[in-house]
Design a protein around this motif. Structure first.
Motif, PDB file in Angstrom:
ATOM      1  N   PHE A  61       4.818   4.703   7.089  1.00  0.00           N
ATOM      2  CA  PHE A  61       3.397   4.480   7.389  1.00  0.00           C
ATOM      3  C   PHE A  61       2.624   3.728   6.315  1.00  0.00           C
ATOM      4  O   PHE A  61       1.531   3.251   6.568  1.00  0.00           O
ATOM      5  N   ALA A  62       3.187   3.650   5.114  1.00  0.00           N
ATOM      6  CA  ALA A  62       2.386   3.043   4.044  1.00  0.00           C
ATOM      7  C   ALA A  62       3.098   1.894   3.345  1.00  0.00           C
ATOM      8  O   ALA A  62       2.720   1.506   2.241  1.00  0.00           O
ATOM      9  N   LYS A  63       4.122   1.347   3.987  1.00  0.00           N
ATOM     10  CA  LYS A  63       4.798   0.206   3.381  1.00  0.00           C
ATOM     11  C   LYS A  63       3.795  -0.945   3.269  1.00  0.00           C
ATOM     12  O   LYS A  63       3.173  -1.317   4.270  1.00  0.00           O
TER      13      LYS A  63
ATOM     14  N   ALA B   3       9.274   3.446  -1.955  1.00  0.00           N
ATOM     15  CA  ALA B   3       8.979   3.388  -0.524  1.00  0.00           C
ATOM     16  C   ALA B   3       8.103   2.166  -0.220  1.00  0.00           C
ATOM     17  O   ALA B   3       7.694   1.959   0.906  1.00  0.00           O
ATOM     18  N   GLN B   4       7.809   1.399  -1.255  1.00  0.00           N
ATOM     19  CA  GLN B   4       6.965   0.199  -1.173  1.00  0.00           C
ATOM     20  C   GLN B   4       5.530   0.509  -0.750  1.00  0.00           C
ATOM     21  O   GLN B   4       4.880  -0.304  -0.087  1.00  0.00           O
TER      22      GLN B   4
ATOM     23  N   PRO C 212       4.758   8.882  -8.219  1.00  0.00           N
ATOM     24  CA  PRO C 212       4.534   7.439  -8.355  1.00  0.00           C
ATOM     25  C   PRO C 212       5.812   6.618  -8.141  1.00  0.00           C
ATOM     26  O   PRO C 212       5.765   5.543  -7.554  1.00  0.00           O
ATOM     27  N   ASP C 213       6.948   7.155  -8.599  1.00  0.00           N
ATOM     28  CA  ASP C 213       8.213   6.425  -8.427  1.00  0.00           C
ATOM     29  C   ASP C 213       8.664   6.405  -6.974  1.00  0.00           C
ATOM     30  O   ASP C 213       9.169   5.385  -6.481  1.00  0.00           O
ATOM     31  N   VAL C 214       8.480   7.536  -6.292  1.00  0.00           N
ATOM     32  CA  VAL C 214       8.867   7.589  -4.882  1.00  0.00           C
ATOM     33  C   VAL C 214       8.000   6.600  -4.090  1.00  0.00           C
ATOM     34  O   VAL C 214       8.486   5.848  -3.249  1.00  0.00           O
ATOM     35  N   MET C 215       6.709   6.577  -4.417  1.00  0.00           N
ATOM     36  CA  MET C 215       5.767   5.639  -3.795  1.00  0.00           C
ATOM     37  C   MET C 215       6.277   4.207  -3.935  1.00  0.00           C
ATOM     38  O   MET C 215       6.320   3.454  -2.987  1.00  0.00           O
ATOM     39  N   GLN C 216       6.628   3.883  -5.171  1.00  0.00           N
ATOM     40  CA  GLN C 216       7.048   2.525  -5.468  1.00  0.00           C
ATOM     41  C   GLN C 216       8.311   2.165  -4.685  1.00  0.00           C
ATOM     42  O   GLN C 216       8.407   1.108  -4.089  1.00  0.00           O
TER      43      GLN C 216
ATOM     44  N   LEU D 284      10.486   8.986   3.484  1.00  0.00           N
ATOM     45  CA  LEU D 284      10.447   8.485   4.863  1.00  0.00           C
ATOM     46  C   LEU D 284       9.013   8.333   5.366  1.00  0.00           C
ATOM     47  O   LEU D 284       8.661   7.329   5.993  1.00  0.00           O
ATOM     48  N   VAL D 285       8.184   9.325   5.077  1.00  0.00           N
ATOM     49  CA  VAL D 285       6.786   9.269   5.534  1.00  0.00           C
ATOM     50  C   VAL D 285       6.074   8.076   4.894  1.00  0.00           C
ATOM     51  O   VAL D 285       5.417   7.285   5.582  1.00  0.00           O
TER      52      VAL D 285
END
Ligand SMILES: *Cc1c(COP(=O)(O)O)cnc(C)c1O
Length: 450
Positions: A159-161, A188-189, A182-186, A154-155
C-alpha cells in the motif's frame, strides 16, 4: 608408528552403517596429522605393537566422536528456567501434545490445503483460518504469512510503495534480530514520515504531515521499551477515525497481541478483540507471542485490503504451509472452548502468584539439600515484545553449592537447564516451567557432581 592406510581404517567394524564419505573425511584429517607427526619425529618404534594397537583404537574412537558431534541433532529441547515464557532465543511459544495430536492426521495424509471440496476445484490456502478467526474476532478477513516481520513488510510494500507512511517518532522501534521500522520501510520502498517528537505526539502532528503522498498512518507497538513521564501518544482508535476521515489506511503493527475473547486483560494492553471492535483497516501480530501458537504473521482487517495483499506477488515468498495453518487452526479452536491447558503460553499467563509459589515450593523440596535450595520471589517478564518494563511477579528457587554460581550455571546449562545468576546464586525461575520439568531438574541435580 607409521600411520595406517585409509582403507584399513574405513573397514573397521565400528564404522559399519555410518555415512562413509563423512567417516573418510574425518579419518583423512587425523591421518594427515599423524603423517606429519611421524615425519617429524623420525624416531621409529615399529616393534611396539602394544602401543600401536592402543593408538589405533584411540584413532577409531576419535573419529567416532567427531562423527557423532557432527551428526547428532543440533536443535534440542531445553528447560526454560529463565522465567521468560516468550523467550525468542528459546523458541518462543511451546505447543502442547493435545494440539499436535489434533493436527497429526492432517499431516499424515493429503488434505484440502488448496482444494475446494464443494466445487471440486482449486481452493484457497488462506480460506481455512478465515471463517474461524473472523467468527471469533468479528472482523472481515485474515491473511497469514511467515512471521510478523513479513506482515509489516507486505502491508507497507502493497500500500505504500513510493508513497508515504506517517508514524510517530516515539514508535520507530527496533526489536531483536535487526528488525527496525525505518529499515523495513526502506526495503518495502515506502517513505517514512516521522511525526511528533520522541516523547510527545499529538493528533495534530499527524494532521500537519498529511499530504497527497500519504497512504498509511501506522502505529507500532512499543514492544521492548516504554516512554514514561512527560509523554503523550495518540490512541489507535483516534488514528482509525483520522484515517477514515482522510481516506487513508490505518495500520497497527501490534507485535504481540493476545486474544482476550472474554474481556481478559494483560496489563493495560489492548486485546485483539478490543482492537477488532475499532474496525481497523489492517492490524498484524505474531502467531508465537502472546497468542501462544506457532511462528506466523497474522494480518486482519478490511476484506478489500486483504484482497489487495493477496494480489502482491511477494506473498508467494512469504506464504505458510499446512503445518502452520493447522496449528493456528487448533490453537484458535482451543481458545474458543476455553481449553487453556492446550496452550502452554496462555496457561503460564494465567498462573496466580499462589500457583507460582506452590510450584517453587514443590521444586525446592525435591532438590538435594547440598544445593541449599531457597524459595524466593522474583521479577520476570513475558518476553516476546510484551512490555518488558512491566515486571511480572514470580517465584524461583535459588541454589548455591560448593561450586561458584558461574560454574553451577554452566553445569546446568550443559545439562540443558537455562537459569540465571542473581546475587551469587543460581536462580531457577518457575514461571515457564512445566510439571515434567520439575522432575527433570530434580534428577539432573541429584546426579550432578560438584
Ligand atoms: C515481535 C514484533 C515484530 C516481529 O514479529 P516476528 O513474528 O518476530 O517476525 C514486529 N513488530 C513488533 C511491534 C513486534 O513486537
Amino acid at each position: 608408528m607409521r600411520p595406517p592406510n585409509l582403507d584399513s581404517i574405513l573397514s573397521n567394524p565400528s564404522f559399519a552403517g555410518l555415512y562413509r564419505p563423512l567417516v573418510k573425511k574425518i579419518a583423512l584429517e587425523f591421518l594427515e596429522k599423524w603423517r606429519n607427526e611421524w615425519k617429524n619425529t623420525q624416531v621409529e618404534n615399529d616393534n611396539n605393537t602394544q602401543q600401536d594397537s592402543t593408538k589405533l583404537e584411540q584413532l577409531i574412537a576419535d573419529i567416532l566422536k567427531i562423527y557423532q558431534s557432527l551428526t547428532s541433532p543440533s536443535l534440542i529441547p531445553l528447560i526454560n528456567a529463565t522465567g521468560i515464557a516468550l523467550h525468542t532465543n528459546l523458541g518462543r511459544s511451546v505447543l502442547s501434545r493435545e494440539i499436535l495430536e489434533k493436527i497429526t492426521p492432517l499431516l499424515l495424509s493429503y488434505n484440502n490445503l488448496e482444494y475446494d471440496l464443494q466445487k471440486g476445484q482449486r481452493g484457497e490456502r488462506y480460506s481455512h483460518l478465515k471463517t474461524l478467526f473472523c467468527a471469533m474476532l468479528d472482523c472481515e478477513d485474515v491473511l497469514v504469512v511467515n512471521n510478523n516481520a513479513a506482515s509489516v513488510f507486505l502491508v507497507l510494500n502493497t500500500f505504500a510503495k513510493n508513497k508515504e507512511v506517517l508514524i510517530s517518532r516515539g514508535e520507530l522501534i527496533e526489536i531483536g534480530g535487526s528488525f527496525r521500522i525505518p529499515d523495513v520501510m526502506q526495503n518495502a520502498q515506502a517513505k517514512l514520515v516521522e511525526v511528533g517528537t520522541t516523547n510527545k505526539t499529538y493528533l495534530s502532528d499527524y494532521k500537519k504531515a498529511l499530504s497527497e503522498e500519504v497512504a498509511i498512518v501506522m502505529k507500532a507497538h512499543k514492544s521492548n521499551y516504554s516512554i514514561v513521564g512527560f509523554s503523550e501518544e495518540v490512541s489507535y482508535s483516534s488514528l482509525v477515525e483520522f484515517a477514515k476521515e482522510e481516506g487513508i489506511i490505518d495500520y497497527y503493527d501490534l507485535g504481540s497481541g493476545f486474544l482476550g475473547l472474554n474481556g481478559e486483560q494483560f496489563f493495560s494492553e489492548p486485546s485483539l478483540k478490543e482492537i477488532a471492535q475499532l474496525k481497523p483497516s489492517l492490524v498484524s501480530f505474531s502467531g508465537d507471542k502472546l497468542l501462544g501458537s506457532t511462528q506466523a504473521g497474522i494480518i486482519f482487517g478490511k476484506s478489500a485490503l486483504i484482497a489487495q495483499l493477496k494480489k502482491n506477488p511477494l506473498l508467494r515468498m512469504l506464504r505458510v504451509d499446512k503445518i502452520t495453518l493447522s496449528i493456528l487452526q487448533e490453537t484458535l479452536r482451543a481458545y474458543l472452548v476455553g481449553n487453556i491447558e492446550a496452550i502452554p503460553t496462555a496457561s503460564f499467563l494465567h498462573q496466580t502468584p499462589k500457583d507460582l509459589e506452590e510450584k517453587a515450593k514443590i521444586l525446592a523440596q525435591s532438590i538435594p539439600k547440598r544445593f541449599n535450595p531457597q524459595v524466593i520471589e522474583t521479577q520476570t517478564f513475558s518476553g516476546g515484545g510484551s512490555l518488558p518494563n512491566r515486571a511480572i511477579s514470580s517465584y524461583g528457587v535459588s541454589l548455591c553449592c560448593a561450586l561458584s554460581a558461574e560454574k553451577l550455571e554452566k553445569k546446568l546449562r550443559e545439562r540443558h537447564i537455562i537459569g540465571r545468576i542473581f546475587k551469587d546464586r543460581v536462580v531457577l525461575d518457575v514461571y515457564a516451567l512445566f510439571k515434567e520439568d520439575l522432575e527433570k531438574i530434580t534428577h539432573i541435580l541429584q546426579d550432578l557432581n560438584e
